[in-house]
Design a protein around this motif. Structure first.
Motif, PDB file in Angstrom:
ATOM      1  N   LEU A   1       0.735  -1.145  -0.131  1.00  0.00           N
ATOM      2  CA  LEU A   1       0.104   0.075  -0.109  1.00  0.00           C
ATOM      3  C   LEU A   1       0.793   1.238   0.063  1.00  0.00           C
TER       4      LEU A   1
ATOM      5  N   PHE B   1      -8.714   4.944   1.603  1.00  0.00           N
ATOM      6  CA  PHE B   1      -8.024   3.663   1.840  1.00  0.00           C
ATOM      7  C   PHE B   1      -9.281   2.783   2.248  1.00  0.00           C
TER       8      PHE B   1
ATOM      9  N   GLU C   1      -4.471   4.179  -1.142  1.00  0.00           N
ATOM     10  CA  GLU C   1      -4.563   3.350  -2.018  1.00  0.00           C
ATOM     11  C   GLU C   1      -3.452   3.604  -3.073  1.00  0.00           C
ATOM     12  N   PHE C   2      -2.984   2.552  -4.119  1.00  0.00           N
ATOM     13  CA  PHE C   2      -3.779   1.274  -4.138  1.00  0.00           C
ATOM     14  C   PHE C   2      -3.115   0.310  -3.098  1.00  0.00           C
TER      15      PHE C   2
END
Length: 246
Positions: free
Chosen positions: A123, A183, A161-162
């Protein structure tokens, strides 16, 4: 089973508290004990909670402890690589057989979470005193019961994100941050007969596990992840070939 308390084992590394005076000041008895206290506070007589750490016998989870655990919570950060592959194998088998697993914050990079997800679980992150707003996107989910929306955490590490995870079976919370990032911060999956929940707030540099809303989420997750009443499955059956071929 329904009349017996859920046996929750809170697993923690116990390393930051020994290395960082600021963490020790926030969590003088360890982050794991604060997490455990929050579960007991909100779940009450529905749970029976014990704490273990990486440096305990069997890395905290010898066979007899794992067998007596209905739900395992997992917080790790510094020592993911120190967790033995044997322990990961045994925890995975327990989850597939029906044990619940609640993975917290940087546990996203633990061996067991990556094993169960089958992805990198990587992440984006930034540790810069961000404000986090945890928004409930599934208010009917049991983990969201009694949780304000948004749940406001004034100081927290940013996770963005991602987030490389499989699509959750159930998405319960989404967070937004003062830098504009978002998120998927509360996600649920089924793995075999077990339930898995990931909740991201809880960086060691901030007193997040003292936050009443965060404590409520973790307690709710522990109760939700408990086996539904069916006994744990036995060791998976090794199927023999039938002799039939297409």
């Amino acid at each position: 089973m329904a009349d017996e308390p859920i046996r929750v084992t809170v697993w923690g590394e116990g390393r930051h508290e020994r290395r960082d005076a600021n963490v020790a000041a926030m969590y003088p008895d360890g982050m794991h004990t604060t997490i455990a206290a929050g579960i007991s506070e909100h779940a009450g007589s529905a749970v029976e909670v014990r704490c273990v750490t990486l440096d305990d016998e069997g890395q905290g989870l010898p066979d007899e402890v794992l067998a007596a655990t209905d739900v395992l919570t997992w917080w790790g950060h510094l020592a993911h690589d120190e967790v033995s592959d044997d322990l990961v194998d045994r925890v995975q088998a327990a989850v597939l057989a029906g044990m619940g697993l609640v993975v917290l914050h940087s546990g996203h990079w633990s061996k067991i979470f990556k094993r169960l997800m089958g992805t990198s679980c990587a992440l984006r992150w930034r540790n810069g005193d961000d404000r986090e707003l945890v928004w409930t996107v599934d208010p009917n989910h049991p983990v969201a019961e009694g949780v304000p929306s948004p749940l406001v955490i004034e100081r927290q590490e940013m996770y963005g994100e991602f987030f490389d995870i499989p699509a959750p079976d159930e998405l319960v919370f989404v967070s937004s941050f003062s830098g504009g990032e978002v998120f998927r911060s509360g996600c649920a999956w089924r793995r075999g007969r077990g339930r898995v929940f990931y909740f991201s707030p809880g960086d060691q540099d901030y007193p997040v596990y003292h936050h009443p809303g965060v404590r409520r989420v973790v307690a709710n997750a522990a109760v939700w992840a408990a086996p539904s009443g069916a006994p744990r499955a036995e060791t998976p059956i090794a199927y023999a070939p039938t002799g039939w071929y297409a």
